[in-house]
Every structure is written in C-alpha cells, then in structure tokens.
Enzyme design. Structure first.
Site, PDB file in Angstrom:
ATOM      1  N   ARG A 262       4.146 -19.115 -10.038  1.00 28.37           N
ATOM      2  CA  ARG A 262       3.601 -19.779  -8.755  1.00 28.37           C
ATOM      3  C   ARG A 262       5.025 -20.844  -7.655  1.00 28.37           C
ATOM      4  O   ARG A 262       5.641 -21.211  -8.362  1.00 28.37           O
ATOM      5  CB  ARG A 262       2.247 -21.474  -9.572  1.00 28.37           C
ATOM      6  CG  ARG A 262       1.512 -20.701 -10.040  1.00 28.37           C
ATOM      7  CD  ARG A 262       0.777 -21.759 -10.860  1.00 28.37           C
ATOM      8  NE  ARG A 262      -0.557 -21.824 -11.605  1.00 28.37           N
ATOM      9  CZ  ARG A 262      -1.124 -22.125 -12.438  1.00 28.37           C
ATOM     10  NH1 ARG A 262      -1.253 -23.744 -12.593  1.00 28.37           N
ATOM     11  NH2 ARG A 262      -2.024 -21.651 -12.676  1.00 28.37           N
ATOM     12  N   ARG A 277       7.489 -27.913 -14.647  1.00 24.73           N
ATOM     13  CA  ARG A 277       6.721 -27.094 -13.367  1.00 24.73           C
ATOM     14  C   ARG A 277       7.519 -26.307 -13.182  1.00 24.73           C
ATOM     15  O   ARG A 277       8.588 -26.446 -13.120  1.00 24.73           O
ATOM     16  CB  ARG A 277       6.706 -28.299 -12.827  1.00 24.73           C
ATOM     17  CG  ARG A 277       5.939 -27.794 -11.653  1.00 24.73           C
ATOM     18  CD  ARG A 277       5.373 -29.002 -10.319  1.00 24.73           C
ATOM     19  NE  ARG A 277       4.327 -30.511 -10.632  1.00 24.73           N
ATOM     20  CZ  ARG A 277       3.445 -30.112 -10.656  1.00 24.73           C
ATOM     21  NH1 ARG A 277       2.933 -29.183 -10.498  1.00 24.73           N
ATOM     22  NH2 ARG A 277       3.013 -31.551 -11.159  1.00 24.73           N
ATOM     23  N   GLU A 349      -1.612 -32.701 -18.334  1.00 20.65           N
ATOM     24  CA  GLU A 349      -1.926 -31.603 -18.643  1.00 20.65           C
ATOM     25  C   GLU A 349      -1.862 -30.551 -19.339  1.00 20.65           C
ATOM     26  O   GLU A 349      -0.200 -30.532 -19.017  1.00 20.65           O
ATOM     27  CB  GLU A 349      -2.559 -31.034 -16.749  1.00 20.65           C
ATOM     28  CG  GLU A 349      -3.939 -30.164 -17.097  1.00 20.65           C
ATOM     29  CD  GLU A 349      -3.502 -29.867 -15.991  1.00 20.65           C
ATOM     30  OE1 GLU A 349      -3.947 -28.011 -15.529  1.00 20.65           O
ATOM     31  OE2 GLU A 349      -3.070 -30.700 -14.129  1.00 20.65           O
ATOM     32  N   SER A 352      -6.847 -26.727 -18.526  1.00 17.24           N
ATOM     33  CA  SER A 352      -7.345 -26.769 -17.169  1.00 17.24           C
ATOM     34  C   SER A 352      -8.892 -25.893 -17.654  1.00 17.24           C
ATOM     35  O   SER A 352      -8.045 -24.445 -17.369  1.00 17.24           O
ATOM     36  CB  SER A 352      -7.554 -27.185 -15.900  1.00 17.24           C
ATOM     37  OG  SER A 352      -8.309 -27.584 -15.254  1.00 17.24           O
ATOM     38  N   ARG A 390       4.286 -25.702 -21.538  1.00 24.14           N
ATOM     39  CA  ARG A 390       3.933 -27.080 -21.897  1.00 24.14           C
ATOM     40  C   ARG A 390       3.938 -27.614 -23.709  1.00 24.14           C
ATOM     41  O   ARG A 390       3.916 -28.546 -23.997  1.00 24.14           O
ATOM     42  CB  ARG A 390       2.727 -27.284 -21.321  1.00 24.14           C
ATOM     43  CG  ARG A 390       2.711 -27.564 -19.624  1.00 24.14           C
ATOM     44  CD  ARG A 390       1.954 -27.912 -19.101  1.00 24.14           C
ATOM     45  NE  ARG A 390       2.582 -28.143 -17.325  1.00 24.14           N
ATOM     46  CZ  ARG A 390       1.848 -29.250 -16.167  1.00 24.14           C
ATOM     47  NH1 ARG A 390       0.973 -29.843 -16.232  1.00 24.14           N
ATOM     48  NH2 ARG A 390       2.868 -28.803 -15.201  1.00 24.14           N
TER      49      ARG A 390
END
Length: 429
Positions: A262, A277, A349, A352, A390
């Site tokens: 990403r 991130r 988070e 999801s 994560r």
C-alpha cells in the site's frame, strides 16, 4: 457497483443511502446520463430499422429499372449507416461514462449500520480480555530492549526508504509463527480452504474489488500494467469473476497468507514510528462467497474466526461496528477488531471484516444459479484474519517485561520449538 435498474426504480432510496454516508444526491446525474445513453440506443435501433427497410427496397427499385429511386434508396442506406455508427459510438461513450460514474459511488449501508460522520460514531459491540496492569511504564514495540536487535528500520530505510522494516532473529521467528498459527486455525478449526495467489494482478481484478478507479493512488502499479495487491481480498474474490456457480458449492470460504503493498497515500504524519503502518506487510486474509440469504450470518461467522485468533493469543480486544461515515467504500456493513496496545495505551485496528452484498459481484459479473432458477449475483465478504505485523506488535507490547524481555503466548510455543520468551538481549529462549 450499483444496479442502475434499482436507481431508476427508486432514486430517492439511492440518494437517501448516499446521504447516510455524508454524500450529496447523485441520482439525477446518474439518471440523466443513463437516459441520454438509452435515447441514443433507441435512436440507433430506429435508424437500423430504417436502413434495413431501405436495403430491401434497393433491389426492388433496381429490378424495376427505376434508377432515380435506386439512387435515392442507396443514398438513404449510406446515410442511415453513418448515423448508426455515430450514434452507436456516442452511446458507447455514454455507457463507459455511466459505468465509470457508478464505479466511483460507494456501496449503500445496511439499515442497521449506525449513522455517523467519522470514527466517533462507531459503536462498540463487545470486549474480550482485561488489559494487563504493568508495574512499570510499558513501551511501544520498537522501544523494547529485546525487540530492538530484530527490528531494523535504519537498514530498511537504506534499502527502500521510510515505512519499511527489516526483521531478524527472534522477531521474525515470532512473526512467521503468528502467520502459521492463523492459517492452521482457519483451515483446521474454521473450515477455510488455504489458497496461494499471485501478488501481481491485472487491472480488471482491481476494478472487481473496487480498488479502482477511485483509489488508484493507494496502490502500486508496475510499468507493464500489473498492480501489486493491497490485500489478497483482490485475488481471492476475483477467483469467481465471470463465473456462474452452482448453488451447491456455496459458501466458498478461502484464506491466504500473502505480502501486501500500500502506498499509504493521504496518511502523511500518521504512525510514522514503528511498524504499525508500512508500505509492505503480511496479512492472512479471509474471503467468503455466499448466497444473498446467508451473507449476514457469514459476516458474524467470519468476525468470530478473527476474534478466535486474538483469544488464542490472549490479547485483549474489542469489536465495533463501523458507522456510515467510517465504513469502507465497498462495504455495506463492517466489524472492526481493535487490539489493546499498552505502549500506546489504546485499542488499535487489527482486523476489518466486511460484507459487500452484490456490490463487488456486479463489478466482476460473479453469479450463481439457484436450483431451478435464473442466475443471480453472489454476495462477497472479506476480512483480516489477521494483519500479521500488527499482531506481532500486540504480542510484543502485551508480553513485555520490566527487564526488556518479552513473554510469548502459549499458543505460539509449539511453532517456536518450545521457546517461550524473547530475552532482553534479543535471543529466543
């Protein structure tokens, strides 16, 4: 992608759904383009009928020796042919413009999704586990003494720039063990089929799962047109693109462990320290293909699959339902799992899980045939099960000790040859 017929039949409902997402009404723009496209198609069909009739009369005029009528009809045929070509080309342009417009409009939220403008409107459903009480100030993952030897940001920056990391030794062993635990649990206990897929995909695959056209800047494209997947949701979901499946094969439940890429466009200044991130990371993804009648039950099931991993690792978490303003583009309902990170003193988070209805299926033309019925669009779902990096962060921060060592969850011990800790010097012991 939205069903244009549904918009025609109830434009008010379409606009109301967009309003819940904080968007202005779009039905008038959509329907104006649709009406122009349909008018051109009708005009082309009318001209085609006139051309066909004139073509039949050309031969008759020639047979009668009526040269004037023959020339008039032949000119009419040529005129209609040119008109048809021009109108068809314009109709194709309108059709492409309509499809592009529909592809840029987010999915409609289900009625039960809470309304809200941003994350402040999210609603907590439940919590599991109690955050540990430390007798020292807990550190963030990259500050823990035993982690530092195995988490090298300086070398990664030399190789690739910011938001990359080089993992070594005990840390990468734990990272790999986490991915293996996730896969083994999803396959052995949750009944998902492990799948290995490419990380380079064609453009149509990115369109199919709504990364394109709206979010092109969030992903990486190669010079020859391939795209690096931001998640294996892209590949797993597109395995049924263009298919008509037998109802008996549904649900299809898949899981894959892949690299993900990403660009993190628009996230400047967010989570720049540590590996929360990153541009390149690993994720164990879950994807389900279902009938419309079973998709909401499947959503709950997938959420439980993700929660089970956190419970195996004894990581406190909470499950929330995202509000209309915080929900992803392709989702019609989303559950987020947030894991407790003591170094940040907050929940972050880690998964999801979304149900997309037939939104992606329309883009992919993925259908199934009910017994004795006509083909219908499938429903698609996707969710992290979990984000491996994560999860590593959570394990390191929750297991940290005052001396800089890290106690590891019991569920990981078999994957680490019986080792239970990362010592303060970085060794796995």
């Amino acid at each position: 992608m939205h069903d244009i017929r549904a918009i025609r039949e109830n434009p008010a409902a379409f606009d109301a759904a967009l309003a819940r997402r904080g968007l202005s009404p779009l039905s008038s723009d959509v329907l104006a383009l649709d009406e122009a496209r349909r008018a051109l198609i009708h005009a082309a069909e009318t001209a085609q009928a006139a051309q066909n009739a004139a073509s039949k009369q050309v031969g008759a005029a020639k047979a009668k020796g009526d040269d004037a009528e023959f020339e008039r009809l032949r000119a009419l045929v040529a005129e209609k042919k040119a008109e048809i070509a021009a109108m068809t080309a314009e109709a194709d342009q309108k059709d492409a413009a309509l499809r592009d417009m529909l592809m840029r409009i987010p999915n409609s939220p289900l009625p039960e999704v809470p309304e809200g403008a941003d994350e402040a409107g999210n609603v907590e459903l439940r919590r599991w586990g109690t955050p540990r009480t430390f007798d020292f100030a807990p550190k963030e993952h990259f500050e823990i003494a035993g982690v530092k030897p195995g988490m090298d940001f300086a070398t990664a920056a030399k190789l690739s720039g910011s938001r990359f990391v080089v993992l070594r030794g005990a840390v990468i062993r734990v990272h790999r063990a986490l991915a293996q635990l996730m896969l083994d649990t999803h396959v052995g206990e949750h009944g998902l089929t492990e799948t290995w897929t490419p990380v380079l995909v064609k453009e149509e695959a990115m369109y199919g799962t709504n990364q394109l056209p709206k979010f092109a800047e969030d992903s990486y494209q190669t010079t020859n047109g391939w795209w690096l997947v931001p998640t294996s949701e892209v590949t797993l979901t597109n395995t049924v693109a263009g298919d008509i499946l037998d109802e008996a094969v549904l649900p299809i439940r898949m899981t894959a462990h892949t690299q993900c890429f990403r660009s993190e466009a628009g996230s400047a200044g967010k989570d720049t320290t540590g590996m929360l991130r990153q541009h390149q990371f690993e994720k164990v993804e879950m994807v389900s293909i279902t009938t419309p009648e079973t998709s909401l039950a499947e959503h709950e099931r997938m959420t439980r699959c993700a929660e089970a991993i956190l419970e195996k690792l004894d990581l406190p978490y909470r499950t929330i339902v995202l509000c209309t303003g915080d929900m992803g583009f392709g989702a019609t309902k989303t559950h987020d799992l947030e894991v407790w990170l003591p170094g940040q003193n907050t929940y972050r988070e880690i998964s999801s899980v979304s149900v997309c209805g037939d939104f992606q299926a329309r883009r992919m033309n993925a259908r199934y045939r009910p017994a004795g019925g006509k083909p219908e669009f499938v429903h698609t779902l996707n969710g992290s099960g979990l984000a491996v990096g994560r999860c590593l962060i959570a394990v390191l921060e929750n297991g940290q000790q005052a001396d800089g060592s890290v106690d590891l969850p019991e569920a990981l011990w078999p994957y680490l040859g019986g080792k239970r800790r990362i010592a303060a010097n970085g060794d796995l012991v």
